[in-house]
Design a protein around this motif. Sequence first.
Motif, PDB file in Angstrom:
ATOM      1  N   GLY A 295       1.450   3.476  10.582  1.00 12.92           N
ATOM      2  CA  GLY A 295       2.377   3.263   9.466  1.00 12.92           C
ATOM      3  C   GLY A 295       3.794   3.641   9.846  1.00 12.92           C
ATOM      4  N   SER A 379       1.071   6.239   4.713  1.00 16.67           N
ATOM      5  CA  SER A 379       0.879   5.026   3.941  1.00 16.67           C
ATOM      6  C   SER A 379       2.129   4.763   3.108  1.00 16.67           C
ATOM      7  CB  SER A 379      -0.343   5.204   3.040  1.00 16.67           C
ATOM      8  OG  SER A 379      -0.614   3.995   2.404  1.00 16.67           O
ATOM      9  N   ILE A 380       2.627   3.538   3.216  1.00 13.42           N
ATOM     10  CA  ILE A 380       3.896   3.199   2.569  1.00 13.42           C
ATOM     11  C   ILE A 380       3.629   2.597   1.202  1.00 13.42           C
ATOM     12  CG2 ILE A 380       5.921   1.682   2.771  1.00 13.42           C
ATOM     13  CD1 ILE A 380       5.929   4.157   4.653  1.00 13.42           C
ATOM     14  N   LYS A 381       4.163   3.259   0.203  1.00 15.01           N
ATOM     15  CA  LYS A 381       3.875   2.896  -1.182  1.00 15.01           C
ATOM     16  C   LYS A 381       4.145   1.422  -1.474  1.00 15.01           C
ATOM     17  CE  LYS A 381       5.046   2.811  -5.721  1.00 15.01           C
ATOM     18  NZ  LYS A 381       5.805   1.679  -6.211  1.00 15.01           N
ATOM     19  N   CYS A 383       4.556  -1.100   0.742  1.00  7.87           N
ATOM     20  CA  CYS A 383       4.168  -2.101   1.752  1.00  7.87           C
ATOM     21  C   CYS A 383       2.750  -2.566   1.440  1.00  7.87           C
ATOM     22  CB  CYS A 383       4.250  -1.524   3.161  1.00  7.87           C
ATOM     23  SG  CYS A 383       3.678  -2.684   4.426  1.00  7.87           S
ATOM     24  N   ASN A 384       2.672  -3.538   0.544  1.00  6.46           N
ATOM     25  CA  ASN A 384       1.340  -3.991   0.131  1.00  6.46           C
ATOM     26  C   ASN A 384       0.586  -4.633   1.284  1.00  6.46           C
ATOM     27  OD1 ASN A 384       1.734  -3.168  -2.548  1.00  6.46           O
ATOM     28  ND2 ASN A 384       2.983  -4.977  -2.936  1.00  6.46           N
ATOM     29  N   SER A 387      -0.577  -1.373   3.715  1.00 11.19           N
ATOM     30  CA  SER A 387      -1.190  -0.152   3.194  1.00 11.19           C
ATOM     31  C   SER A 387      -2.635  -0.435   2.811  1.00 11.19           C
ATOM     32  CB  SER A 387      -0.408   0.379   1.995  1.00 11.19           C
ATOM     33  OG  SER A 387       0.913   0.633   2.409  1.00 11.19           O
ATOM     34  N   GLN A 390      -5.947   0.957   4.769  1.00 11.26           N
ATOM     35  CA  GLN A 390      -5.692   2.123   5.632  1.00 11.26           C
ATOM     36  C   GLN A 390      -6.733   3.234   5.463  1.00 11.26           C
ATOM     37  OE1 GLN A 390      -1.537   2.784   4.758  1.00 11.26           O
ATOM     38  NE2 GLN A 390      -0.931   2.130   6.808  1.00 11.26           N
ATOM     39  N   GLU A 409       1.501  10.006   2.030  1.00 10.54           N
ATOM     40  CA  GLU A 409       2.131   8.833   1.427  1.00 10.54           C
ATOM     41  C   GLU A 409       3.629   9.045   1.274  1.00 10.54           C
ATOM     42  OE1 GLU A 409      -0.715   6.889  -1.786  1.00 10.54           O
ATOM     43  OE2 GLU A 409      -0.856   9.080  -1.733  1.00 10.54           O
ATOM     44  N   ASP A 411       7.576   6.413   1.314  1.00 13.56           N
ATOM     45  CA  ASP A 411       8.059   5.044   1.277  1.00 13.56           C
ATOM     46  C   ASP A 411       9.085   4.846   2.383  1.00 13.56           C
ATOM     47  OD1 ASP A 411       7.828   2.486  -0.332  1.00 13.56           O
ATOM     48  OD2 ASP A 411       9.988   2.740  -0.131  1.00 13.56           O
TER      49      ASP A 411
END
Length: 444
Positions: A295, A379-381, A383-384, A387, A390, A409, A411
């Motif tokens: 990520g 994990s990027i909030k 970035c659908n 993420s 993951q 987590e 962003d």
Amino acid sequence: MTTIIVTPKTITKTGAKTVAKDVEKDASMAKQKEMMGAHYDRLTSAPDTGEKVCCTFVPGNLNELIMCFGLVNNLPEVNAIQSGLRRQSGAFVLEAEKLGHSEDVCTYVKSDIGMMAKGNIAPNGRKYPRPDVLLLSYTGCFTFMKWFELLREEYKCETIMLHTPYMANGVVTPNMIEYMVKQLREEVIPKLERISGVKFDIDRLREYLRKSAKAEDDLVRVLESAKAKPSPIDAYFGGIYYIGPIFGAFRGTDDAIAYYKFLREEVEDRLAKGQGPVTPDGEMGAEKYRLVVEGPPNYTNFRQFWKMFYDEGAVVVASSYTKVGGVYDFGFRHDADKPLETLAEYCLGVYTNRSLPMRIDMLTNYIDAYGADGLLINSIKSCNSFSAGQLLIMREVEKRTGKPAAFIESDLVDPRYFSAANIKNRLESYFQMIEQKRASARAA
Ligand code: SF4
């Protein structure tokens, strides 16, 4: 070791440790910054010089091809990163939300849209030029397509799409290459010729590709230096500086060859001396934990985030993020002998175009090859695209390697989602977990 201390006004060469509040950088980092600055000057001068501008994205970028037409490369997600590092992206994201873009939309996009609404100013204080063409080399993220639809609406300029088939089965087939080469021959190249007014010269492309391969060789040697203990580099936080030129506007240039040679020599020197990475606060102390990270990082609090690692003696020895603009460490190099096919292979292989099983294999491989203590996922909030899945990646890598994994987590460029206390707590618990694992291994 030669380091460069960067203060707000002066750059001084010195071998000594940094003084408080100065930011200590490897000489290569300062060189990288200069290159990026020169590129922004070239880009923002385009309306005066008459150079035409091509907006494109990092994963699957066709820089060698773009250069064949004399176009200047502008990368919107790199511009969003610059806004994040300068702490401007928060206001841009809010501006985009005011304009109706939902909270769930990727914050790179919202930073870009908000920035356009607020004057569209580049890091050098000058206005970004209007693009002449939007070249979408589609490699796995649907957001890129929607992003360019928004830019097309704004700029009313030409758009070109090169479609890369998804690596669902983890293999590149001759059909996939043929399909992409056909698009390059029949769509992409003729349109770029028309827009730029420059005739395509395949020998020019071959020359750029030769140069790309040279720089790629050196980049791999730099990244693989992290297999040593201690690692002379941080392959995530430091790695972000290292990938800048090759993932952006410099792949295929003499400048990139010179930069990666310089960087490799700098890293080899550290390796020979048994030194660890240089952090913004100077030399990192003893290496205690070796991590693989999946990520992107958070950019609005980049230095604070990095500090949480080096303060604990944690170094990132490999990361998937430094592969989004090209995976070179499993052998791929741009190949001048098959110029269009190699562009296709490059796009197919970038990290964003790899399936979940391929990503799991890659991370597992890194943990083994780099002697890592475990996997950390940031994990990027917003970035659908990446993420999703993951948690599954985490469990599977843990199962296969027997090494502990952890999940945090944040962003990319939205400061509202960077909770320093939460992340620090999670990291501390993770390091304890690694200690416990080591203790039980010793006891066994
Ligand atoms: S990959 Fe993620 S961060 Fe990048 S553009 Fe797509 S949604 Fe945004």
